[in-house]
Design an enzyme around this catalytic site. Structure first.
Site, PDB file in Angstrom:
ATOM      1  N   GLU A 262       5.694   5.405   5.221  1.00 28.83           N
ATOM      2  CA  GLU A 262       4.496   6.014   4.819  1.00 28.83           C
ATOM      3  C   GLU A 262       4.633   7.411   5.398  1.00 28.83           C
ATOM      4  O   GLU A 262       4.732   7.763   6.512  1.00 28.83           O
ATOM      5  CB  GLU A 262       3.475   5.292   5.898  1.00 28.83           C
ATOM      6  CG  GLU A 262       3.071   3.945   5.546  1.00 28.83           C
ATOM      7  CD  GLU A 262       2.354   3.859   4.340  1.00 28.83           C
ATOM      8  OE1 GLU A 262       1.996   4.784   3.511  1.00 28.83           O
ATOM      9  OE2 GLU A 262       2.144   2.568   3.795  1.00 28.83           O
ATOM     10  N   CYS A 296      -2.840  11.456   7.483  1.00 31.39           N
ATOM     11  CA  CYS A 296      -1.846  11.426   6.229  1.00 31.39           C
ATOM     12  C   CYS A 296      -2.681  11.638   4.836  1.00 31.39           C
ATOM     13  O   CYS A 296      -2.215  12.199   3.964  1.00 31.39           O
ATOM     14  CB  CYS A 296      -0.821  10.797   6.233  1.00 31.39           C
ATOM     15  SG  CYS A 296      -1.359   8.784   6.439  1.00 31.39           S
TER      16      CYS A 296
HETATM   17  C1  UN1 Z   1      -2.546   8.215   8.479  1.00 29.91           C
HETATM   18  O1  UN1 Z   1      -3.202   9.086   8.407  1.00 29.91           O
HETATM   19  O2  UN1 Z   1      -1.739   7.606   8.872  1.00 29.91           O
HETATM   20  O3  UN1 Z   1      -7.296   6.199   4.985  1.00 29.91           O
HETATM   21  C2  UN1 Z   1      -3.415   6.629   8.026  1.00 29.91           C
HETATM   22  C3  UN1 Z   1      -7.506   6.736   6.075  1.00 29.91           C
HETATM   23  C4  UN1 Z   1      -7.333   5.733   7.328  1.00 29.91           C
HETATM   24  C5  UN1 Z   1      -5.770   5.776   7.591  1.00 29.91           C
HETATM   25  C6  UN1 Z   1      -4.879   6.846   7.732  1.00 29.91           C
HETATM   26  N1  UN1 Z   1      -7.676   4.554   7.011  1.00 29.91           N
HETATM   27  O4  UN1 Z   1      -7.617   7.812   6.457  1.00 29.91           O
END
Ligand code: UN1
Length: 509
Positions: A262, A296
């Site tokens: 990820e 992210c």
């Molecule tokens: C991340 O930023 O690593 O969709 C995960 C989202 C959250 C998860 C983010 N449920 O922003």
């Protein structure tokens, strides 16, 4: 805005929350410093593991695997059910630790713990639904089936921005799938990790599951690398930068391990002329400025039709000017601090590059609370109009910088959406169903997540989470992501008393 909490206040809050979750602070004391981005000050220190500790942890997990894989999956679900209950009980404690260690505002920190509870509930249901298939055999008196078996020890490397939820996505699934977990949390958030692990340890003890199922390794890159190279890690699930993934992926592949990556995102919203601009503004501001731009899934680009560009920029700029920036522990704050000085510097460097590449900073970019807390990095989310998708726009800067680009045709907008190295999340704001469908079609957004009339961030756990291209291709959390944590066995069973060969092959002896 009142003043920031002192180090003493934060230390007391953190220690109390960690103790309530079951962390023995004396036992974990050491020389790894825990610093809070809330005021930039040192809170306490915890013990750090070394690469040498990794082998022992993986071995303990391996021993637990050999027991756990034979426990029926619905019974394994009982452990995750208990973990979910404990997380619910300690939701506020864990959220406090997350706020103190990574600077999330209270509501978002609680939301992160809610994701943990949600995935536990999902996984408990899943523990009775690890379905294989029955496939029609071409041979008479034969049955062809597929069975899913536990895979082995799962290594989890997680990042500071979701310091506990990403572990729980992996752990809840891994445990019902029959796999122990060895976790290297972000070295910036060891207390949140130790508290989460203490809750799981308690659930393990209460349900009589094998002790070695959960291991935590607090440490730096050397610990992460040892985990990556450890032959006892069947699946390595790593969240972080694309640079990290580029190093990790080939090393795991080299030993024929599985990896789930990820990595970075560069998430965009397309805003069409028919979009509801009030709703769009709310969606954009939450995704771009929320979590201080450190998800992210943070929205980093808006690709807006030229007819509505000025109107949208005006609305988003007005919202940005009013964003309450300050202590994440204070009610009403919407934007907390950046994680550290390097994040602030990265943001300033990106803004400078954007200006050099013809951009205009419409609002934001400045620093707040510098006098009160010289070592904390509070930044005003920045809105930057760009003449095109220049180099800096194509990079992920892990800070609240939102670039605005304009388009004339939807084809052009979709091409801009896709013309970046990353492929995590994307969205379209429109009232035109055909436009929405074109965005979602095979030749539309190339991202793992494509939304309509919501932001790019804040996904629910029920869907598979992850993205394409430089985002790494991994999928975790909901849907059938569990298959990544199991091995598939294809079984052909002959009850015919004859030995017919497939494909009509004859082999008389
Ligand atoms: C991340 O930023 O690593 O969709 C995960 C989202 C959250 C998860 C983010 N449920 O922003």
């Amino acid at each position: 805005m009142t003043s920031l909490p002192t180090a003493e206040e934060l230390r007391r809050l953190a220690e109390e929350a960690a103790r309530r979750c079951g962390v023995d602070l004396d036992a974990v004391a050491g020389d790894h410093p825990v610093t809070s981005p809330v005021n930039g000050q040192h809170l306490l220190s915890v013990r750090r593991q070394t690469a040498a500790d990794v082998a022992a942890a993986v071995e303990r997990a391996g021993a637990a695997f050999r027991q756990w894989r034979t426990v029926p999956a619905p019974v394994r679900g009982g452990l995750v059910r208990r973990l979910g209950e404990l997380l619910r009980e300690h939701k506020a404690d864990l959220a406090t630790l997350v706020s103190i260690e990574v600077g999330k505002i209270t509501s978002e920190a609680a939301g992160e713990v809610q994701e943990m509870i949600d995935i536990c509930e999902f996984a408990v249901g899943l523990s009775r639904q690890l379905y294989g298939r029955t496939i029609a055999s071409e041979r008479p008196g034969h049955r062809l089936t597929e069975n899913w078996h536990p895979l082995g020890v799962v290594g989890v490397i997680s990042a500071f921005n979701f310091p506990v939820a990403v572990w729980s996505w992996n752990t809840a699934l891994a445990l019902v799938c029959g796999d122990p977990v060895v976790w290297k949390p972000s070295e910036l958030a060891p207390l949140s990790a130790l508290a989460s692990a203490a809750l799981l340890d308690r659930a393990i003890a209460e349900t009589g599951a094998p002790e070695g199922l959960s291991q935590v390794l607090i440490g730096g890159a050397d610990v992460g690398e040892a985990l990556v190279d450890s032959p006892g890690i069947a699946l390595l699930s790593a969240t972080g930068s694309t640079r990290m993934g580029r190093a990790v992926g080939p090393r795991v592949a080299d030993r024929f391990g599985r990896s789930l990556l990820e990595l970075g995102g560069n998430n965009a919203a397309i805003v069409t002329p028919s979009a509801d601009l009030d709703l769009t503004t709310r969606g954009v501001v939450f995704s771009a400025a929320g979590t201080a731009g450190q998800r992210c899934t943070t929205m980093r680009r808006v690709i807006v039709h030229e007819d509505v560009a000025d109107a949208l920029v005006e609305r988003v700029a007005a919202a940005y000017r009013n964003l309450p920036i300050g202590s994440p522990l204070e009610g009403g704050t919407l934007v907390g601090p950046l994680i550290h000085d390097a994040a602030y510097k990265g943001m300033q460097d990106a803004l400078q590059a954007a200006r050099q590449q013809g951009g205009e900073v419409v609002v934001g970019g400045g620093r707040r609370l510098a006098e009160e807390a010289p070592d904390a990095w509070y930044a005003e989310p920045a809105l930057v109009r760009m003449p095109g998708q220049t180099d800096i726009v194509r990079q992920e800067t892990f800070a609240p910088v939102l670039y605005v680009l304009t388009y004339r045709t939807l084809e052009e907008a979709v091409a801009l959406n896709n013309d970046v190295p990353q492929g995590l999340s994307s969205t379209i704001f429109t009232s035109d169903q055909a436009e929405a469908e074109r965005f979602l079609a095979a030749d539309g957004s190339d991202c793992g997540i494509a939304n309509v009339n919501i932001g790019t961030s804040g996904a629910e756990i029920g869907g598979a989470f992850g993205g394409e291209k430089a985002t790494g291709g991994g999928r975790e959390s909901g849907s059938d992501a569990w298959k990544g944590y199991m091995r598939r066995a294809t079984n052909t069973i002959n009850f015919s008393g004859e030995l017919p060969l497939a494909q009509g092959v004859e082999f008389p002896i």
